[in-house]
Scaffold this motif. Structure first.
Motif, PDB file in Angstrom:
ATOM      1  N   TRP A 133      10.067  21.583 -29.404  1.00  0.00           N
ATOM      2  CA  TRP A 133       8.803  22.289 -29.573  1.00  0.00           C
ATOM      3  C   TRP A 133       8.169  21.970 -30.930  1.00  0.00           C
ATOM      4  O   TRP A 133       6.954  21.809 -31.028  1.00  0.00           O
ATOM      5  N   ALA A 136       6.542  18.679 -30.540  1.00  0.00           N
ATOM      6  CA  ALA A 136       5.323  18.782 -29.738  1.00  0.00           C
ATOM      7  C   ALA A 136       4.181  19.425 -30.512  1.00  0.00           C
ATOM      8  O   ALA A 136       3.026  19.038 -30.350  1.00  0.00           O
ATOM      9  N   SER A 137       4.499  20.404 -31.364  1.00  0.00           N
ATOM     10  CA  SER A 137       3.449  21.092 -32.117  1.00  0.00           C
ATOM     11  C   SER A 137       3.165  20.426 -33.458  1.00  0.00           C
ATOM     12  O   SER A 137       2.384  20.952 -34.246  1.00  0.00           O
ATOM     13  N   HIS A 148       7.289  11.078 -34.833  1.00  0.00           N
ATOM     14  CA  HIS A 148       5.977  10.687 -34.326  1.00  0.00           C
ATOM     15  C   HIS A 148       5.631   9.245 -34.712  1.00  0.00           C
ATOM     16  O   HIS A 148       5.017   8.538 -33.919  1.00  0.00           O
ATOM     17  N   SER A 156       2.516  11.412 -26.596  1.00  0.00           N
ATOM     18  CA  SER A 156       2.960  12.796 -26.567  1.00  0.00           C
ATOM     19  C   SER A 156       4.439  12.856 -26.180  1.00  0.00           C
ATOM     20  O   SER A 156       4.915  12.046 -25.392  1.00  0.00           O
ATOM     21  N   ILE A 157       5.133  13.845 -26.703  1.00  0.00           N
ATOM     22  CA  ILE A 157       6.552  14.023 -26.362  1.00  0.00           C
ATOM     23  C   ILE A 157       6.720  14.271 -24.863  1.00  0.00           C
ATOM     24  O   ILE A 157       7.722  13.901 -24.268  1.00  0.00           O
ATOM     25  N   TRP A 158       5.729  14.858 -24.236  1.00  0.00           N
ATOM     26  CA  TRP A 158       5.800  15.180 -22.808  1.00  0.00           C
ATOM     27  C   TRP A 158       5.592  13.938 -21.939  1.00  0.00           C
ATOM     28  O   TRP A 158       6.015  13.905 -20.801  1.00  0.00           O
ATOM     29  N   ARG A 177      13.466  18.675 -22.123  1.00  0.00           N
ATOM     30  CA  ARG A 177      12.039  18.828 -21.851  1.00  0.00           C
ATOM     31  C   ARG A 177      11.795  19.676 -20.612  1.00  0.00           C
ATOM     32  O   ARG A 177      10.882  20.487 -20.580  1.00  0.00           O
TER      33      ARG A 177
END
Length: 180
Positions: A133, A136-137, A148, A156-158, A177
């Motif tokens: 998280w 992601a944030s 990153h 994106s991590i997703w 995830r």
């Protein structure tokens, strides 16, 4: 500058750092720290409530630190919890004991009739989810910036696609995830 050249694996704040999968020997430090705490307490005459409080305050502090930084294998979490259960029920870190309630019940919150312990494997998953998280944030930490820049490279991590060349820790992080 009187500095020696280091090499991986090494320890930073007691946690092993390595670019490869950690070995059983690397995790033995966690188990030995838990055992040494328990060994120092077992000579005292403690009530079960006193033992439970020592476990909550001291052992889980060690556990939380490791879980927040590493993905712990199942054999490590099982061994640590085995020692904790033995100490809780018998006052010794090793040996036979008669459990008053199941470990699953002991890990329930106090309000639900448990002892408020946390299952180490579940807590490790929670900590990995928190790391993911934070990535992601886009938290402003050095590690997240490195992830990153080097690992995600603007993706994106997703949406990141796993590859066979990913490090073992990154593969473990990618698996949580679906939990988030």
């Amino acid at each position: 500058m009187d500095m020696s050249k280091g090499a991986l694996p090494m320890r930073y704040l007691g946690v092993p750092l390595s670019s490869k999968n950690l070995t059983t020997e690397d995790y033995s430090v966690l188990i030995s720290r838990v055992c040494s705490k328990i060994d120092s307490w077992q000579t005292r005459h403690l009530s079960m409530g006193g033992r439970a409080e020592l476990i909550r305050s001291s052992i889980f502090g060690i556990q939380n630190f490791w879980c927040a930084n590493l993905r712990l294998p199942k054999y490590v979490t099982e061994e640590v919890e085995r020692r904790i259960r033995s100490f809780l029920w018998s006052g010794k870190g090793e040996g036979l004991y008669r459990a008053k309630i199941s470990w699953t019940t002991a890990c329930l919150p106090l309000s639900e009739g448990g002892l408020g312990f946390k299952r180490m494997e579940d807590w490790n998953q929670v900590c990995l989810c928190k790391m993911l998280w934070n990535i992601a944030s886009k938290k402003e930490t050095l590690w997240e910036k490195w992830v990153h820049t080097v690992r995600l490279k603007g993706v994106s991590i997703w949406r990141y696609k796993k590859s066979d060349r990913d490090p073992w820790f990154w593969n473990k992080m990618s698996k949580v995830r679906s939990l988030i």
